[in-house]
Structures are given as C-alpha cells and as structure tokens.
Design an enzyme around this catalytic site. Structure first.
Site, PDB file in Angstrom:
ATOM      1  N   LEU A  23       1.159  22.007 -70.376  1.00  0.00           N
ATOM      2  CA  LEU A  23       1.978  20.955 -71.001  1.00  0.00           C
ATOM      3  C   LEU A  23       1.695  19.592 -70.372  1.00  0.00           C
ATOM      4  CD1 LEU A  23       5.567  22.492 -71.243  1.00  0.00           C
ATOM      5  CD2 LEU A  23       4.025  21.970 -73.121  1.00  0.00           C
ATOM      6  N   SER A  24       0.953  19.583 -69.272  1.00  0.00           N
ATOM      7  CA  SER A  24       0.745  18.340 -68.525  1.00  0.00           C
ATOM      8  C   SER A  24       0.075  17.237 -69.345  1.00  0.00           C
ATOM      9  CB  SER A  24      -0.050  18.616 -67.248  1.00  0.00           C
ATOM     10  OG  SER A  24       0.711  19.429 -66.399  1.00  0.00           O
ATOM     11  N   THR A  72      -3.941  23.503 -61.027  1.00  0.00           N
ATOM     12  CA  THR A  72      -3.118  24.657 -61.364  1.00  0.00           C
ATOM     13  C   THR A  72      -3.912  25.939 -61.129  1.00  0.00           C
ATOM     14  OG1 THR A  72      -1.576  25.567 -62.972  1.00  0.00           O
ATOM     15  CG2 THR A  72      -3.573  24.561 -63.875  1.00  0.00           C
ATOM     16  N   LYS A  76      -5.067  26.299 -56.713  1.00  0.00           N
ATOM     17  CA  LYS A  76      -4.109  25.589 -55.840  1.00  0.00           C
ATOM     18  C   LYS A  76      -4.352  25.813 -54.342  1.00  0.00           C
ATOM     19  CE  LYS A  76      -0.007  24.911 -58.669  1.00  0.00           C
ATOM     20  NZ  LYS A  76       1.450  25.150 -58.721  1.00  0.00           N
ATOM     21  N   ASN A  97      -1.061  20.698 -55.563  1.00  0.00           N
ATOM     22  CA  ASN A  97      -1.032  20.567 -57.023  1.00  0.00           C
ATOM     23  C   ASN A  97      -1.364  19.149 -57.503  1.00  0.00           C
ATOM     24  OD1 ASN A  97       1.347  19.138 -56.583  1.00  0.00           O
ATOM     25  ND2 ASN A  97       2.405  20.062 -58.312  1.00  0.00           N
ATOM     26  N   ASP A 112       5.560  20.121 -56.276  1.00  0.00           N
ATOM     27  CA  ASP A 112       6.475  21.145 -56.803  1.00  0.00           C
ATOM     28  C   ASP A 112       7.801  21.150 -56.049  1.00  0.00           C
ATOM     29  OD1 ASP A 112       4.939  22.141 -58.867  1.00  0.00           O
ATOM     30  OD2 ASP A 112       3.978  23.672 -57.627  1.00  0.00           O
ATOM     31  N   GLY A 138       5.598  34.861 -54.754  1.00  0.00           N
ATOM     32  CA  GLY A 138       4.281  34.313 -55.109  1.00  0.00           C
ATOM     33  C   GLY A 138       4.180  32.828 -54.812  1.00  0.00           C
ATOM     34  N   GLY A 139       3.290  32.138 -55.538  1.00  0.00           N
ATOM     35  CA  GLY A 139       3.018  30.720 -55.281  1.00  0.00           C
ATOM     36  C   GLY A 139       4.240  29.839 -55.466  1.00  0.00           C
ATOM     37  N   ALA A 140       4.978  30.045 -56.560  1.00  0.00           N
ATOM     38  CA  ALA A 140       6.145  29.194 -56.819  1.00  0.00           C
ATOM     39  C   ALA A 140       7.228  29.446 -55.767  1.00  0.00           C
ATOM     40  CB  ALA A 140       6.689  29.460 -58.217  1.00  0.00           C
ATOM     41  N   TYR A 236      10.414  28.079 -68.103  1.00  0.00           N
ATOM     42  CA  TYR A 236      10.912  27.110 -69.095  1.00  0.00           C
ATOM     43  C   TYR A 236      10.703  27.566 -70.537  1.00  0.00           C
ATOM     44  CZ  TYR A 236       6.091  25.613 -68.201  1.00  0.00           C
ATOM     45  OH  TYR A 236       4.741  25.595 -68.003  1.00  0.00           O
TER      46      TYR A 236
END
Ligand code: NAP
Length: 291
Positions: A23-24, A72, A76, A97, A112, A138-140, A236
């Site tokens: 979406l970026s 992304t 990363k 990021n 982030d 994980g990463g997030a 999202y």
C-alpha cells in the site's frame, strides 16, 4: 492525482519480494502530490528485488540517485550489514524499514516503533505500571517489544509457539537492554496471564484476509482481560478482525493496524523530505485503496 514525471523528478520507493500488494506507493504518492507546491517533484515506486540481488540493487539505487526507500519482507534484516549507518532503534528491533542517502552511502532506521506507538499516545494509561501481552514472536513483534520498552512498560510478555525463537528473542533484547522486563511464554499458558494484561497485541497473521473468521484468542480467554484493557491488532485487512470484533463486543477499546501502517510511512517520508507531511492524506489514500 497522478504524479507528472519530469527531468527533475526525484526517486523514492519500496524494495521487497513480492512487492505488488504494497500500500506504500499509494500512500506516499498521495502525500507527494499534496506537497507538490512545497517540495521538489518526487515519485515513489515499488521495486521487486530478489534476495540474491539485494547488494547490487541498493548499490544501483545509489548510482542512479535514488533519495531513499522503504524496506519490506524479506530484506528488513538482510539489508542491515549493507548500510553505512544503522540507528540504535533499528538495531534494537533487529530490522530496518527506512533507508536514506548520506555522504558515505545509505543510512537506515526503523519507523515501525513510531507507527505502533502513535495510536497509544492519547491513552490515559500509566505504562510504567502496565503489563503488555504480545501474541507472536516474529518481525512485527520485535518492533512492538522495542516500542513497549520505550514506553517503560512494567512487564512485556511475549507468547509464541516456537520455544527456540522465544528464547533467542529474549536473549537479543537482554543484550541490548540489561534490565529489561521481557518475559517469554509458550502459547498454552496465555490464559493465566490475561487478567493482568492492559494491552493485548496480536502480531500474528491469524485473522488476516482470507482467514477472516479466525482469532488468536477465544472469546472465553478475552473475558479474562480487565475491563479497561485495550485490544490492538496489527492486521489491517479485514477491518475489524475477528479478534477486534470480539473485544468490541466485550466493551474493550480497540486499535487496528491501519494507523501503524500510515504512521510508519509518514515517519519515513518526513525523514526523506525533512518536513512535516500530510498524514491525513496518506490515511485517506490507504483507506481508499483497501476499500
Ligand atoms: P512474521 O515475522 O512471519 O511473524 C509472524 C508470527 O506469528 C510468528 O511468531 C509466528 O509463529 C506467529 N504465527 C503465525 N501463524 C500462527 C498461528 N496460526 N498461531 C500462532 N502463531 C502464529 O510476520 P510479521 O512480519 O511479524 O507480521 C505479522 C503480522 O503483522 C502480519 O499480519 C502483518 O501484516 C502485520 N504487520 C502489520 C504492520 C502494520 O503496519 N500494521 C506492520 C508489520 C506487520 P512461528 O514463529 O511459530 O512461526
């Protein structure tokens, strides 16, 4: 509005593999169009880069005068040793990021954390007295842990299904911050820790489109949360997820992942342009694309 590319247009972008669903580009180009009278012309493009080509690709981006880019999956972590400078924030998360030009090459950070924290800023909670429970490792989750450490949360509990990964995560954060409040647990003991949780964050993909009827926690488990606990889902799409629908039914305040996405993008654009950016334009563009 479509950007008009001219001889003086500057290049920004996002590198990933795959990249076509990002979406970026929509968010950033909307903001750049809105700022057209105030900044140089820029265009932001998605760049599909295979892992084996990462090093030569970022060298090539420097050679063609690219001003900066987002990073992304799956680059990363891999990009970190290729950068001249990596911020302390990115080192704490273990991922970059956002990358920008410096005289010696490329510098990188991680926005982030800022993105995650933004919707929490208006909350009345005293985080230094609060327990946060994070689902997934994980990463997030790493960005969420780093954010919780910035908030000085009293206790940061991470729940996962892979013991080795959990221990490694804890060890890495222990190295970075000696007196850290991080506790790692296997998924099956989650119910024992919900009654003390003020912020419950889903960083797993459970509930993401197309598995829209799934939730990482059962309704019975959610009922153990204190009434003033916040449910925060990094997903999202869909909006709301089943997790957030259930939390709303039980009267909890909820936050979905769109604001984090928008705010991490806005923070990156501010780094590149060195000026305030129209966050509401980026939010509207992302919402419109998702709908
Ligand atoms: P990731 O690195 O692959 O991590 C996913 C984590 O979820 C892993 O710990 C994984 O466990 C766990 N997991 C996956 N399926 C599970 C299941 N069925 N039950 C329990 N745990 C499960 O992915 P990520 O980059 O962290 O992204 C995770 C989610 O966050 C995605 O939905 C992504 O879209 C979202 N996200 C949103 C934003 C935003 O700006 N809103 C930013 C980043 C990410 P194992 O380690 O055991 O496999």
């Amino acid at each position: 509005m479509t950007a008009i590319v001219s001889g003086s247009t500057q290049l920004l972008g996002v590198i990933g593999c795959p990249i076509e669903h990002s979406l970026s580009p929509v968010m950033h180009n909307a903001a750049l169009s809105a700022l057209a009278q105030e900044v140089l012309p820029y265009v932001y493009v998605p760049l599909h880069i295979e892992p084996a080509n990462l090093k030569s690709a970022i060298q090539g981006l420097a050679n063609i005068g690219c001003q900066g880019f987002n990073v992304t999956i799956p680059h990363k972590q891999a990009i970190m040793p290729l950068l001249y400078d990596v911020s302390a924030t990115a080192k704490a998360v273990g991922a970059v990021n956002t990358v920008w030009r410096i005289e010696q090459g490329w510098a990188g950070t991680n926005t982030d954390i800022q993105g995650f924290l933004s919707p929490l800023e208006a909350q009345p909670h005293d985080w230094t007295q609060s327990t946060v429970s994070i689902l997934g490792s994980g990463g997030a989750a790493r960005a969420v842990i780093a954010a919780c450490l910035q908030l000085n949360c009293e206790k940061v509990q991470v729940f996962g299904r892979n013991v080795a990964k959990l221990e490694q995560l804890k060890a890495e954060f222990l190295t970075a911050i000696p007196s850290n409040p991080i506790h790692v647990h296997q998924w099956d003991v989650l119910p024992e820790h919900l009654a003390e949780t003020i912020l419950l964050v889903n960083t797993t993909p459970v509930g993401m489109y197309p598995q829209i009827n799934q939730s990482p926690v059962t309704m019975d488990q959610l009922q153990q949360l204190p009434k003033d606990a916040i449910a925060y889902d990094l997903i999202y799409t869909p909006n709301p997820t089943q997790f957030l629908k259930d939390a709303t039914t039980l009267g909890h305040q909820t936050i979905n992942g769109l604001e984090m996405l928008v705010q991490q993008g806005a923070a990156a654009l501010e780094i590149w342009l060195r000026k305030a950016v129209p966050v509401e334009v980026m939010r509207a563009a992302a919402r419109s694309q998702l709908s």
